[in-house]
Write an enzyme that holds these catalytic residues in place. Structure first.
Site, PDB file in Angstrom:
ATOM      1  N   LYS B  74       2.676   5.945   6.534  1.00 20.91           N
ATOM      2  CA  LYS B  74       1.542   5.010   6.419  1.00 20.91           C
ATOM      3  C   LYS B  74       1.696   3.916   7.465  1.00 20.91           C
ATOM      4  CE  LYS B  74      -0.803   2.284   2.800  1.00 20.91           C
ATOM      5  NZ  LYS B  74      -0.702   1.781   1.412  1.00 20.91           N
ATOM      6  N   SER B 149      -4.701   2.910  -1.471  1.00 17.58           N
ATOM      7  CA  SER B 149      -4.893   2.663  -0.066  1.00 17.58           C
ATOM      8  C   SER B 149      -4.174   3.638   0.861  1.00 17.58           C
ATOM      9  CB  SER B 149      -4.427   1.245   0.258  1.00 17.58           C
ATOM     10  OG  SER B 149      -3.032   1.121   0.055  1.00 17.58           O
ATOM     11  N   SER B 173      -1.561   2.480  -5.096  1.00 13.71           N
ATOM     12  CA  SER B 173      -1.940   2.982  -3.762  1.00 13.71           C
ATOM     13  C   SER B 173      -1.216   4.239  -3.315  1.00 13.71           C
ATOM     14  CB  SER B 173      -1.725   1.897  -2.704  1.00 13.71           C
ATOM     15  OG  SER B 173      -2.773   0.961  -2.755  1.00 13.71           O
TER      16      SER B 173
END
Lengths: 97, 468
Positions: B74, B149, B173
């Site tokens: 990420k 997310s 997330s």
């Protein structure tokens, strides 16, 4: 929450907002605040602790962590405005103010 | 393929890290212009794959546990010398000057970084639609969101564009996108994994999390990245919490009263089928009551923005990141932050600034922290009687792009995941079945929650019931 209230928060947060942006945010933030205000219906019977978990004192040897200057260039290179070994910023004291 | 399967083949030499990377890149070339899981891919992965292949020839089964495994990271986790944008224009040109501790540990274990994955801006969102670089689509149905997310990481894994991925989990997330994309998603105990080198959102809630195809793979990665770190004083020692033993038979608590409003009927059916499966596997399922959990969501949407507003004060256009020039230093700040942040980030900063203001502090932040403590106490009480707690990961399957345009409706969908972060306990989302929606088959995750330091118990239960 009114446009002026949002603009006040935006100034505190150091974010410039147009009036149309402020109006849109006023609606959203009012709705979220209405929702989170539910929390005041709860009778709290605990102290206001602000602890995430058990508290520990974290110790380490008080030694020099690395040679001075080895990271200086890498860090300064990230600055938008660099001047030699300094980060360049505008003056923070204004005699007119 | 799983890490366990790849490892076996790498050792035997029937398939190599070079082959694995080629396969992953083929998938990216084929699908990612549409899905947009990756923000960028890294060319140096190839040299790493060649090196890893040679090491397997020389070292065989003595090679480190993740050698040659293609990982997606990420884009809010720092890799030295690579950009780390956090999905924001603010950091579009930022290049990391050091490795996050989790990255350092993955490197030591031999992992290869294929690229950086898309995310909601500064990890604020549940759909990956708030990324400044455009949304990611769900690879199982490209009209739908992958969740967020960490949507890019979940999507990359689900479409075969990596073998495992790292994300971050502040309120769900990692677990929610894992649920939407049909993979395993794990959030460790707060402090089990170092936060050093993660771009902070809500520091009392943030944890690095893992995406993998199986629970066993998740455990392998966790054992590499976990542990104390001198750069993160909140990391816990082995003995910080009482030991949470593994068991032959587990007693699972289901908070029935918490599972009513807003839950999709088909998700309900999948959840019930999982209860049957767990009972059939010889475990016990009992009803529990968690009245405070329901209130937790409101506490979260006070605590989190409060922490956001202070964490994001660092983006001032002085030391790194975007800089927009104004007439004076105040204007520099105002313009830089106006230009650099997207709407959702601004919304949360203003909300956080409000709840921390003099006069409102006690009514919001102070109260929320008290409620948080009450939730922790409630959970601790429930864990006296049950070994694990089971809920759906999300009340709904993956929604369509643009469907949740009202921020509050997006927030309310995090109801089952945020209490876990507020309490700091570990939780895992495991694919539990599918639902049919408008001609698409969508995965649904089931969440299991353990007491503090019960990470290994989740892996034990998960491998027994779900990896078999």
């Amino acid at each position: 929450m009114k446009r002026e209230d949002i603009q006040h928060l935006a100034t505190l947060s150091r974010i410039a907002l147009s009036d149309s942006e402020a109006d849109a945010l006023a609606g959203d933030i009012t709705a979220v605040l209405d929702y989170v205000s539910e929390i005041n219906d709860i009778t709290a019977d605990v102290a206001d602790t602000k602890e995430v978990g058990p508290l520990n004192t974290v110790m380490r040897e008080d030694g020099a962590p690395h040679e001075p200057g080895v990271y200086t260039d890498a860090l300064l290179d990230a600055a938008p405005r660099r001047e030699g070994a300094h980060i360049r910023v505008k003056k923070i004291l204004d005699t007119d103010a | 393929m799983t890490i366990a399967e790849l490892r076996q083949k790498f050792i035997e030499g029937t398939y190599t890290p070079i082959d694995a990377l080629k396969r992953v890149r083929l998938v990216i070339d084929e699908k990612d212009s549409d899905i947009h899981a990756y923000l960028r891919t890294y060319d140096d992965a190839e040299a790493e794959a060649i090196y890893a292949t040679k090491r397997y020839e020389a070292e065989g089964s003595a090679a480190p546990p993740l050698l040659g495994m293609p990982f997606a990271i990420k884009d809010n986790i720092l890799i030295k010398g690579k950009p780390a944008t956090a999905g924001s224009k603010m950091l579009e040109n930022y290049v990391a000057t050091y490795d996050a501790t989790v990255i350092e540990r993955l490197k030591e274990a031999g992992a290869i970084f294929v690229g950086a994955t898309n995310m909601d801006e500064f990890a604020m969102g549940s759909s990956t639609e708030s990324s400044a670089f455009g949304p990611t689509k769900n690879p199982l149905d490209s009209t739908r969101v992958p969740g967020g997310s960490s949507g890019g990481s979940a999507a990359a894994l689900a479409m075969g564009a990596c073998v495992a991925a790292l994300g971050t989990d502040t309120g769900g997330s990692v677990r929610q996108p894992a649920s939407f994309c049909g993979v395993v998603g794990f959030k460790p105990t707060y402090g089990a994994v170092s936060r050093n080198g993660l771009i902070a959102m809500g520091s009392s809630l943030d944890q690095a999390g893992i995406f993998a195809h199986t629970v066993a793979d998740t455990e392998t990665i966790f054992n590499v990245i976990k542990g104390q770190d001198p750069f993160d004083a909140t990391t816990v020692r082995e003995d910080t919490y009482p030991e949470v033993p593994r068991k032959e038979m587990y007693r699972i608590g289901v908070p029935r009263d918490f599972l009513r409003e807003g839950m999709d009927e088909d998700v309900c059916k999948v959840f019930d089928a999982n209860i049957e499966k767990i009972i059939a596997a010889g475990h016990e399922v009992v009803d529990i009551s968690l009245p405070m959990m329901e209130r937790g969501l409101a506490a979260y949407y006070i605590v989190m923005p409060a922490e956001v507003s202070s964490n994001l004060a660092r983006y001032d256009g002085v030391r790194y990141g975007l800089h927009i020039d104004g007439q004076n230093i105040l204007e520099d700040y105002l313009k830089t932050r106006a230009e650099g942040f997207g709407t959702e980030v601004k919304r949360r900063i203003l909300l956080g600034t409000y709840v921390l203001s003099a006069g409102y502090y006690d009514a919001y932040y102070g109260k929320a922290e008290q409620v948080r403590q009450m939730m922790r106490d409630e959970l601790a009480g429930v864990f006296q009687n049950v070994d694990l707690i089971m809920t759906p990961t999300s009340p709904v399957p993956a929604f369509t792009l643009g469907e949740k345009s009202d921020p509050l409706s997006m927030y309310l969908a995090d109801i089952y995941t945020v209490p876990v972060n507020l309490a700091g306990v570990p939780a895992i989302s495991i694919p539990g079945g599918t639902v049919d929606r408008d001609g698409a088959t969508l995965p649904v995750g089931v969440q299991f929650i353990a007491p503090h330091a019960g990470d290994a118990r989740l892996f034990d239960f998960g491998t027994k019931v779900y990896d078999a």
